[in-house]
Design an enzyme around this catalytic site. Structure first.
Site, PDB file in Angstrom:
ATOM      1  N   GLU A  86       6.734  -6.904  28.796  1.00  0.00           N
ATOM      2  CA  GLU A  86       7.662  -8.056  28.835  1.00  0.00           C
ATOM      3  C   GLU A  86       8.437  -7.962  27.535  1.00  0.00           C
ATOM      4  O   GLU A  86       7.839  -7.969  26.463  1.00  0.00           O
ATOM      5  CB  GLU A  86       6.878  -9.372  28.903  1.00  0.00           C
ATOM      6  CG  GLU A  86       7.768 -10.611  28.906  1.00  0.00           C
ATOM      7  CD  GLU A  86       7.011 -11.887  28.549  1.00  0.00           C
ATOM      8  OE1 GLU A  86       6.062 -12.256  29.251  1.00  0.00           O
ATOM      9  OE2 GLU A  86       7.382 -12.511  27.531  1.00  0.00           O
ATOM     10  N   GLU A  95      -0.535 -12.826  27.385  1.00  0.00           N
ATOM     11  CA  GLU A  95      -0.710 -13.026  25.940  1.00  0.00           C
ATOM     12  C   GLU A  95      -2.067 -13.667  25.618  1.00  0.00           C
ATOM     13  O   GLU A  95      -2.147 -14.709  24.949  1.00  0.00           O
ATOM     14  CB  GLU A  95       0.489 -13.802  25.363  1.00  0.00           C
ATOM     15  CG  GLU A  95       1.793 -13.067  25.703  1.00  0.00           C
ATOM     16  CD  GLU A  95       3.058 -13.605  25.040  1.00  0.00           C
ATOM     17  OE1 GLU A  95       3.061 -14.745  24.555  1.00  0.00           O
ATOM     18  OE2 GLU A  95       4.049 -12.840  25.002  1.00  0.00           O
TER      19      GLU A  95
END
Ligand SMILES: *[C@@H]1O[C@H](CO)[C@@H](O)[C@H](O)[C@H]1NC(C)=O
Ligand SMILES: *[C@@H]1O[C@H](CO)[C@@H](O)[C@H](O)[C@H]1NC(C)=O
Ligand SMILES: *[C@@H]1O[C@H](CO)[C@@H](O)[C@H](O)[C@H]1NC(C)=O
Ligand SMILES: *[C@@H]1O[C@H](CO)[C@@H](O)[C@H](O)[C@H]1NC(C)=O
Ligand SMILES: *[C@@H]1O[C@H](CO)[C@@H](O)[C@H](O)[C@H]1NC(C)=O
Length: 480
Positions: free
Chosen positions: A286, A175
């Site tokens: 994810e 991220e």
């Protein structure tokens, strides 16, 4: 209740419903054309989060026999080791000491920590033993000024070479679009080029390079893929959660509009991929129902299966090539329960998906509204069920509060194997699940046979339930 009477009750339930006026849903699978292909072995994978290592494994025990059997039961599979804490990790092969187990509070994910050789050996021996393939997320916050500093990654990779551990793939940064200290997507792309060069200099040129694992589809992933990042990666990843686990309620797990919200996200990701990296696959790298470790008492219960099944169905149908479930162990969205290693209901859905759903995806028409959701593929032929050439699997959910009758005129009269999952006592937040009316129980810590029931008629499915129907005699050319 023992298995046999429960199953009998289930059959009676089926028969009784025939006499009621059950809404009939007519489904036509368009078997004339395969609309997508997935890799049936690894389309669905699982994750483990680096915070397990950071927090003394949170009870995860690599030698637990039940856990190992459950993991083997869903092989083959990808295991992606990733998450925010991976960007706080330093590998130190010389450090032997155990971590401090006296602390009572989980450290923030951003607390730096050491991965020992033993930690890394454990992961690698685990994936080998259970027949999975490993993808590891390398720390992208190690930076010498603007650029990523590969020094510690090289230490890890050299150790990995020495041990002969196969690595299916690598990521760099989790991220990065929300890193507190910004790294531009262009810079991250250059860092991926550095990673590629490092991998080439060791015998890892065959390992996949996967990224950028952004929180979602947005400018960051677009800019990354347009630049060096896009030329280096083998698969583009974004993460996906429907909502925040701290503010979610049961009805959200049954909401077809929430399920449909994923469609637009996949569409925009596919569009970015098509424009920036034509021909390369896009993954949900994810993904789970709710972020912030899920929703206690909901995302670890039967009702979580609706969002999970729909995500798998939609993703395959739309052209996503891998879906990595957060997570195998840990948090409230775990496939297996923390500390006890008993399977949560989503584990059984996952295993049936792995065993039954094959590579070729079909389109279909259905007379249902959006609360009856149906997907179809060729049946998988290489699982314990040994389905033959031409077999088709249809998987579906009924979100209505009443039964529906699923009619497939093209397979009329043919036998079908039914794997229908329902919650005990109609309790949507049950932590166990029934297959065709009978509880699924482990046998000596191993998987039970998961036997289908056989029908030749249409199937009436209970309210708020989901399952799989396999048509072994479908004789579909595309599945031969
Ligand atoms: C954690 O590690 C990163 C990268 O190695 C480093 O830049 C940072 O200063 C460390 N943070 C602390 C609090 O030690
Ligand atoms: C489940 O969520 C609650 C609330 O966020 C949290 O306190 C708890 O630690 C979580 N459980 C696990 C197993 O992570
Ligand atoms: C699938 O079928 C629907 C309904 O007939 C149609 O709108 C859609 O374009 C089809 N999709 C593909 C990929 O063929
Ligand atoms: C449903 O199951 C959960 C988990 O076992 C339990 O806590 C809850 O009380 C049950 N609800 C009902 C209505 O039985
Ligand atoms: C519904 O399914 C049953 C089998 O369970 C089938 O025999 C029957 O024809 C169907 N009924 C309706 C109303 O479609």
């Amino acid at each position: 209740m023992s298995a046999l009477p429960a199953f009998a009750v289930f059959c009676i339930y089926f028969v009784q419903l025939v006499s009621l006026q059950t809404p009939k849903i007519t489904i036509n699978v368009d078997v004339s054309k395969v609309i997508q292909d997935i890799d049936e072995d690894v389309f669905m994978g699982v994750t483990l989060d680096c915070y397990l290592m950071q927090d003394n494994w949170e009870g995860f025990d690599f030698r637990n026999g039940r856990m190992l059997n459950l993991a083997k039961g869903m092989a083959p599979s990808f295991l992606r080791i990733g998450g925010t804490a991976c960007d706080s990790l330093t590998f130190d092969p010389n450090r032997l000491e155990k971590k401090d187990i006296s602390k009572l509070v989980r450290p923030p994910f951003t607390t730096n920590f050491t991965m020992t050789a033993e930690d890394w050996d454990n992961f690698n021996m685990f994936v080998k033993e259970v027949g999975w393939k490993m993808i590891f997320g390398i720390n992208a916050k190690k930076r010498g000024g603007a650029e990523w500093d590969p020094t510690n990654a090289i230490v890890l990779l050299q150790y990995t070479v020495k041990k002969g551990y196969p690595m299916y793939g690598f990521e760099l940064g989790n991220e990065p679009d929300i890193f507190p200290k910004k790294v531009s997507p262009q810079q991250l792309g250059e860092d991926f080029v550095t990673l590629q060069n490092v991998l080439k200099s060791l015998p890892f040129e065959k390992s996949l390079i996967i990224g950028p694992d952004t929180t979602g589809v947005g400018q960051y992933v677009d800019d990354f893929l347009k630049g060096d990042g896009g030329s280096v990666i083998n698969a583009a990843t974004v993460h996906h959660y429907y909502f925040d686990g701290r503010h979610s309620v049961l009805s959200m797990f049954l909401d077809p509009n929430i399920m449909d919200s994923l469609k637009a996200k996949i569409e925009s990701f596919l569009a970015v991929g098509k424009a920036d990296i034509p021909g390369k696959p896009v993954w949900l790298g994810e993904t789970s129902s709710a972020y912030n470790t899920g929703t206690p008492g909901i995302s670890d219960t039967y009702v979580a299966g609706f969002l999970w099944m729909d995500k798998l169905g939609l993703s395959a149908k739309m052209g996503v090539k891998a879906v990595l479930r957060q997570d195998f162990y840990g948090g409230n969205y775990s496939l297996i329960q923390q500390n006890t290693f008993f399977p949560n209901p989503d584990y059984w859905l996952t295993v049936l998906y792995k065993r039954l759903v094959g590579s070729h995806v079909f389109n279909l028409t259905s007379t249902a509204d959006k609360s009856v959701r149906v997907y179809a593929h060729c049946a998988k032929r290489t699982s314990v069920y040994k389905y033959g050439a031409g077999s088709v699997v249809v998987y579906a959910m009924n979100l209505h509060e009443s039964d529906v009758n699923l009619t497939l005129p093209q397979f009329a009269g043919q036998s079908r194997d039914v794997y229908w999952l329902t919650p005990p006592n109609n309790n949507l937040t049950a932590t166990t699940v029934n297959l065709n009316g009978a509880p699924i129980n482990l046998m000596n810590d191993d998987l039970p046979p998961l036997t289908p029931s056989k029908l030749t008629s249409d199937v009436t499915v209970p309210p708020r339930s989901f399952g799989f129907l396999v048509f072994p005699q479908a004789g579909v050319a595309a599945c031969k």
